[in-house]
Design a protein around this motif. Structure first.
Motif, PDB file in Angstrom:
ATOM      1  N   ARG A 199      46.619  58.135  12.605  1.00  0.00           N
ATOM      2  CA  ARG A 199      45.171  58.089  12.711  1.00  0.00           C
ATOM      3  C   ARG A 199      44.676  56.801  12.074  1.00  0.00           C
ATOM      4  O   ARG A 199      45.408  56.125  11.360  1.00  0.00           O
ATOM      5  N   SER A 200      43.429  56.485  12.331  1.00  0.00           N
ATOM      6  CA  SER A 200      42.869  55.240  11.796  1.00  0.00           C
ATOM      7  C   SER A 200      42.830  55.243  10.272  1.00  0.00           C
ATOM      8  O   SER A 200      42.771  54.173   9.648  1.00  0.00           O
ATOM      9  N   CYS A 201      42.891  56.426   9.662  1.00  0.00           N
ATOM     10  CA  CYS A 201      42.849  56.498   8.200  1.00  0.00           C
ATOM     11  C   CYS A 201      44.227  56.332   7.569  1.00  0.00           C
ATOM     12  O   CYS A 201      44.349  56.331   6.347  1.00  0.00           O
ATOM     13  N   ASP A 202      45.291  56.227   8.382  1.00  0.00           N
ATOM     14  CA  ASP A 202      46.634  55.966   7.859  1.00  0.00           C
ATOM     15  C   ASP A 202      46.769  54.477   7.547  1.00  0.00           C
ATOM     16  O   ASP A 202      46.639  53.635   8.451  1.00  0.00           O
ATOM     17  N   ILE A 203      47.027  54.151   6.302  1.00  0.00           N
ATOM     18  CA  ILE A 203      47.131  52.749   5.884  1.00  0.00           C
ATOM     19  C   ILE A 203      48.304  52.595   4.922  1.00  0.00           C
ATOM     20  O   ILE A 203      48.471  53.392   3.994  1.00  0.00           O
ATOM     21  N   VAL A 204      49.117  51.592   5.161  1.00  0.00           N
ATOM     22  CA  VAL A 204      50.189  51.218   4.248  1.00  0.00           C
ATOM     23  C   VAL A 204      49.896  49.816   3.727  1.00  0.00           C
ATOM     24  O   VAL A 204      49.447  48.946   4.485  1.00  0.00           O
ATOM     25  N   ARG A 205      50.147  49.612   2.457  1.00  0.00           N
ATOM     26  CA  ARG A 205      49.938  48.283   1.864  1.00  0.00           C
ATOM     27  C   ARG A 205      51.273  47.725   1.370  1.00  0.00           C
ATOM     28  O   ARG A 205      52.033  48.410   0.694  1.00  0.00           O
ATOM     29  N   GLY A 206      51.539  46.483   1.739  1.00  0.00           N
ATOM     30  CA  GLY A 206      52.702  45.776   1.225  1.00  0.00           C
ATOM     31  C   GLY A 206      52.254  44.737   0.215  1.00  0.00           C
ATOM     32  O   GLY A 206      51.348  43.945   0.494  1.00  0.00           O
ATOM     33  N   THR A 207      52.857  44.738  -0.961  1.00  0.00           N
ATOM     34  CA  THR A 207      52.458  43.822  -2.031  1.00  0.00           C
ATOM     35  C   THR A 207      53.661  43.008  -2.480  1.00  0.00           C
ATOM     36  O   THR A 207      54.731  43.562  -2.747  1.00  0.00           O
ATOM     37  N   ALA A 208      53.494  41.697  -2.562  1.00  0.00           N
ATOM     38  CA  ALA A 208      54.578  40.798  -2.949  1.00  0.00           C
ATOM     39  C   ALA A 208      54.375  40.287  -4.366  1.00  0.00           C
ATOM     40  O   ALA A 208      53.254  40.256  -4.882  1.00  0.00           O
ATOM     41  N   SER A 209      55.477  39.894  -4.992  1.00  0.00           N
ATOM     42  CA  SER A 209      55.426  39.099  -6.221  1.00  0.00           C
ATOM     43  C   SER A 209      55.895  37.701  -5.834  1.00  0.00           C
ATOM     44  O   SER A 209      57.015  37.542  -5.339  1.00  0.00           O
TER      45      SER A 209
END
Length: 364
Positions: A199-209
């Motif tokens: 659904r549009s409310c599914d969000i994954v965030r990728g964060t780098a160092s």
């Protein structure tokens, strides 16, 4: 500024932002340094994508452009795709994948794949702004505001060319993955019979160092080095009386030297894709969690430097990003699918269990 007979010179001249049909050809082997296995050029002079095989058999991708034109490859596309995918996105349809790229290719080289990659790059290029003033720089020592804005667009990061960011520091940039409106589409492909019920409310965030270098309006020779998984280096030549030498090195490979002309920008990606998160392609079986962990002992050395930048009016912008890790996190709305339901992290994707809670799904 000095020139080097052993350097790989980039013969670049000014052009518009328009990009025409690409052509590709293999260049004769260089007497030293990286071996150019292919060069893809656009209709506008100065638009180049170089594929350079180092003495360790790895292929680096170098993107060159002249102010104020748009590059052939969008920085976001370069950031997230392999060298083979970059080649297929810009080379003519009848151009075979060079052997050095085919050895490491993880995809089918067919018409459908080429067309998909071309569309992805075109869509990413559409977001590269072209509202910079035309015309070249003067010989007066300066990196103009419009030139700096153009550099940040070509490199793909607003901090590149920003005077307020001039330093070496650790940053934590992030990317988002969802069905629409994010940096990358979440679950664009998937495995077997699994059908993501996203659904549009599914969000994954990728964060780098990321250990980061930023220099703006720089005179003489900046140097930058740090171990990590992969690197993204760029140099823009603002003013002066000739090209500067852009040196870079990764791991055990010999130092490569490219020349960047006045009004020119060149950036190169070393190592694997900089955004390794599987969330862009796969969600099932918990693959959205796949990133790149910090490894310490298995990091590879990365370095860059600029030479021939010591003249009175010589000025460059130099940017570098060395990636240490990339972690994924589900940041979907808590009410997206109901209480205790989230992106599937197990192996059963044949029912509503695609969004399973806790240990209700077996782990592969």
């Amino acid at each position: 500024m000095k020139t080097s007979s052993t350097s790989l010179a980039l013969a670049l001249v000014g052009a518009s932002w328009l990009i025409g049909p690409a052509t590709a050809h293999a260049a004769p082997p260089a007497s030293s340094g990286p071996r150019e296995i292919a060069r893809v050029t656009g209709a506008a002079p100065g638009n180049h994508v170089l594929f350079l095989e180092n003495d360790q058999g790895e292929v680096d991708v170098a993107v060159a452009a002249i102010y104020p034109q748009r590059p052939l490859i969008a920085p976001r596309f370069l950031k997230s795709h392999s060298a083979a995918e970059v080649f297929l996105a810009v080379a003519p349809a009848n151009q075979e994948l060079p052997a050095a790229l085919a050895r490491h290719a993880r995809l089918a080289v067919d018409r459908g794949t080429r067309e998909q990659l071309q569309r992805e790059n075109a869509d990413a290029l559409a977001s590269v702004t072209s509202d910079v003033a035309s015309g070249g720089q003067s010989l007066t020592a300066s990196c103009s505001e419009s030139f700096r804005d153009w550099v940040s667009n070509v490199y793909g990061d607003a901090t590149c060319g920003d005077p307020s960011q001039e330093a070496i520091y650790t940053a934590h940039p992030s990317d988002t993955y969802c069905t629409s409106g994010c940096d990358y589409t979440l679950g664009a492909q998937d495995k077997g019979t699994c059908q993501p019920k996203l659904r549009s409310c599914d969000i994954v965030r990728g964060t780098a160092s990321v250990v980061r270098l930023r220099t703006t309006n720089w005179w003489n020779g900046p140097n930058f080095n740090h171990p990590g998984h992969f690197a993204h280096f760029g140099v823009a030549n603002c003013t002066g009386n000739g090209p500067v030498d852009f040196n870079y090195k990764r791991g055990a490979a010999s130092t490569s030297t490219l020349q960047v002309p006045v009004n020119g920008m060149l950036h190169v990606k070393l190592g694997s894709e900089i955004v390794p998160g599987n969330a862009a392609n796969f969600v099932s079986y918990g693959q959205w969690k796949t990133g790149k962990p910090a490894s310490g002992a298995t990091y590879v050395s990365n370095s860059m430097s600029v030479e021939a930048n010591g003249g009175t009016d010589d000025r460059v912008i130099a940017c570098g990003d060395i990636y240490l890790d990339y972690t994924m996190a589900d940041i979907s709305s808590p009410t997206c699918h109901g209480s205790d339901i989230s992106l599937c992290s197990g192996g059963n994707c044949t029912s509503s269990c695609f969004y399973c809670s806790g240990g209700s799904c077996p782990i592969n």
